[in-house]
Design an enzyme around this catalytic site. Structure first.
Site, short mmCIF file in Angstrom:
data_model
loop_
_atom_site.label_atom_id
_atom_site.label_comp_id
_atom_site.label_asym_id
_atom_site.label_seq_id
_atom_site.Cartn_x
_atom_site.Cartn_y
_atom_site.Cartn_z
N GLU A 213 -4.80 12.76 1.25
CA GLU A 213 -4.74 11.36 -0.65
C GLU A 213 -5.49 10.46 0.73
O GLU A 213 -6.59 9.56 0.25
CB GLU A 213 -3.37 11.17 0.18
CG GLU A 213 -3.20 9.42 -0.59
CD GLU A 213 -1.43 8.79 0.21
OE1 GLU A 213 -1.59 8.15 -0.61
OE2 GLU A 213 -1.10 9.98 0.66
N ASP B 111 -6.96 13.14 -9.25
CA ASP B 111 -6.31 14.30 -8.46
C ASP B 111 -5.24 13.24 -7.82
O ASP B 111 -4.83 13.58 -7.08
CB ASP B 111 -7.98 13.75 -7.69
CG ASP B 111 -8.82 14.32 -8.01
OD1 ASP B 111 -8.72 16.08 -8.58
OD2 ASP B 111 -10.03 14.15 -8.13
N LYS B 112 -4.99 11.68 -8.03
CA LYS B 112 -4.19 11.22 -7.42
C LYS B 112 -3.99 10.06 -7.91
O LYS B 112 -4.71 9.06 -9.12
CB LYS B 112 -5.27 10.14 -5.73
CG LYS B 112 -3.89 9.22 -5.08
CD LYS B 112 -5.04 9.23 -3.84
CE LYS B 112 -3.78 8.12 -3.21
NZ LYS B 112 -4.37 7.02 -2.38
N GLU C 58 9.95 7.47 0.84
CA GLU C 58 8.47 5.89 1.46
C GLU C 58 8.44 4.82 0.46
O GLU C 58 8.10 3.83 1.42
CB GLU C 58 7.10 5.94 0.86
CG GLU C 58 6.06 5.69 1.45
CD GLU C 58 4.99 7.17 1.53
OE1 GLU C 58 3.54 5.85 0.71
OE2 GLU C 58 4.98 8.10 1.31
N GLU D 177 -3.55 -3.32 5.47
CA GLU D 177 -4.94 -3.09 4.86
C GLU D 177 -6.03 -4.27 4.98
O GLU D 177 -5.52 -5.29 3.92
CB GLU D 177 -4.27 -2.35 3.69
CG GLU D 177 -6.03 -1.71 3.65
CD GLU D 177 -4.93 -0.35 2.29
OE1 GLU D 177 -6.50 0.35 2.40
OE2 GLU D 177 -3.72 0.16 2.32
#
Length: 433
Positions: free
Chosen positions: A283, A193-194, A419, A239
């Site tokens: 995401e 998926d990612k 990015e 984060e």
């Protein structure tokens, strides 16, 4: 960094070793001032530690104990070592706040297969600040408690590193973009998926790179991040992987990114488009789900907001969600970090499949990039961020910088390269590039 001496090397539980003796005393906040300005000039980048955000946190110097480990059991071995150290320690703590008393700063390798070692470092001196409280902790292996009058002095400002050259690391932008395209093809085919793909850049300066120079510039430019230094790894992470304080665990999830332009009105419009972007929301959902699934095993309840908010940093904006829960077992903050690592924010979904794709397509060893970095006190409370927007020293005048991007079905290779450039900017700017 350099290999530990025999006195620093990890020892099996039960082996005799000098017990730590720690003394923490309160000091006036005004006496502390700017924490980073207290750091002495280090002989080696690994001689200082930092965990500072908006003027609060910790700095430390000197080393009284070190633990290093590799492989699948690195988290468990580190926690066992710290618990055994604390069980034998002699402590006098006049402050009794999270982070007072004996404290270990850590940086863990991203992968069990990494050639880089995970490390816990116990400094000789730690200066902490939390709100209107400040303190100094001195730690030794002497049989008596250290003196309580450790001097706190503002140090001379670090010198700049001169001219800095930047060259691509293991993959240049072109081959890395091809790796992104390959990842998108596999996602579209339903293989996963990612996946988060990272790239590296090597920075080499004409003079020695003082880590205090890097830290102070990061703190000035990115005051909403945690500015860290552990064993030659320096950076500023936005984060918070996990915070544990008196039974309450919190985690900030960042996934979904857009670059800022510097025009406030335009950036406001970009923030709105980010909050509506199906690609970025997808995401972000993967990342939040992976955190909640991991914390469920350790908590009696979890609170997750219905939708993310947009976190504004100086150079980029992220979709962000703060997850909170009540811990119902005896997990330390490091154990919780281990349960969350690697999250979808730095690996992908499903994790095993994404990890295999990373190993195949990145063509580099991440080392401690994207691994947990932070601190843990004697009770097991602590804060562990993800080592992002960072670099690791290869030599006194050279750092390897890292940046990664989350790749999903709607990703465009050209946009992901842009990015990654934006995510490299904090460290490049801190170095003068």
């Amino acid at each position: 960094m350099t290999s530990p001496s025999p006195a620093e090397a990890p020892q099996p539980i039960g082996t005799s070793r000098p017990a730590l003796v720690a003394r923490t005393v309160a000091v006036p906040v005004a006496r502390v001032g700017d924490l980073l300005a207290l750091l002495p000039e280090p002989h080696d980048a690994g001689d200082i530690v930092s965990w500072v955000r908006k003027g609060e946190g910790f700095v430390g110097w000197g080393t009284v104990a070190t633990f290093r480990a590799k492989g699948e059991s690195r988290f468990a071995e580190a926690q066992q070592w710290w618990r055994s150290v604390i069980a034998e320690a002699i402590v006098r703590d006049d402050v009794d706040e999270p982070g007072s008393g004996p404290i270990a700063f850590g940086s863990m390798a991203y992968s069990a297969d990494s050639d880089d070692e995970s490390v816990l470092v116990v400094p000789e001196v730690v200066v902490g600040r939390r709100g209107q409280q400040a303190w100094v902790t001195t730690i030794s292996t002497d049989a008596t408690l250290p003196a309580a009058n450790e001097p706190i002095e503002r140090q001379p400002a670090p010198r700049d590193p001169g001219v800095v050259d930047f060259v691509d690391g293991d993959l240049s932008a072109g081959p890395w973009a091809a790796a992104v395209e390959e990842a998108v093809e596999r996602i579209t085919a339903g293989t996963l998926d990612k996946v988060v793909l990272a790239r590296s850049v090597r920075a080499t300066a004409s003079e020695r790179i003082d880590p205090r120079w890097v830290l102070s510039r990061l703190a000035e430019d990115y005051d909403t991040t945690w500015v860290f230094a552990v064993d030659g790894l320096v950076g500023a992470t936005p984060e918070m992987l996990v915070r544990l304080e008196r039974g309450l665990v919190t985690s900030r999830v960042l996934a979904g990114t857009i670059r800022r332009t510097g025009d406030d009105s335009h950036d406001l419009a970009l923030a709105g488009s980010l909050a509506r972007s199906s690609k970025d929301l997808e995401e972000h959902e993967y990342a939040v789900r992976s955190v909640c699934d991991a914390l469920t095993e350790h908590t009696s309840s979890i609170n997750v907001p219905d939708s993310p908010f947009v976190l504004h940093l100086n150079n980029v904006m992220h979709l962000a969600t703060d997850v909170a829960g009540v811990v119902d077992d005896d997990s330390t903050s490091l154990a919780l970090a281990a349960s969350l690592h690697p999250s979808a924010a730095v690996c992908g979904t499903p994790t095993p499949d994404a990890d295999r794709v990373i190993a195949e397509l990145e063509q580099m060893d991440r080392g401690r990039y994207a691994g947990p970095v932070g601190w843990m006190d004697a009770s097991g409370d602590g804060e562990w961020g993800i080592a992002l927007r960072c670099g690791v020293y290869d030599s006194p005048d050279s750092l390897r910088l890292y940046a990664g991007c989350g790749i999903v079905a709607g990703s465009c290779a050209e946009d992901e390269v842009a990015e990654s450039v934006a995510k490299l900017l904090p460290m490049r700017t801190a170095l003068g590039g």
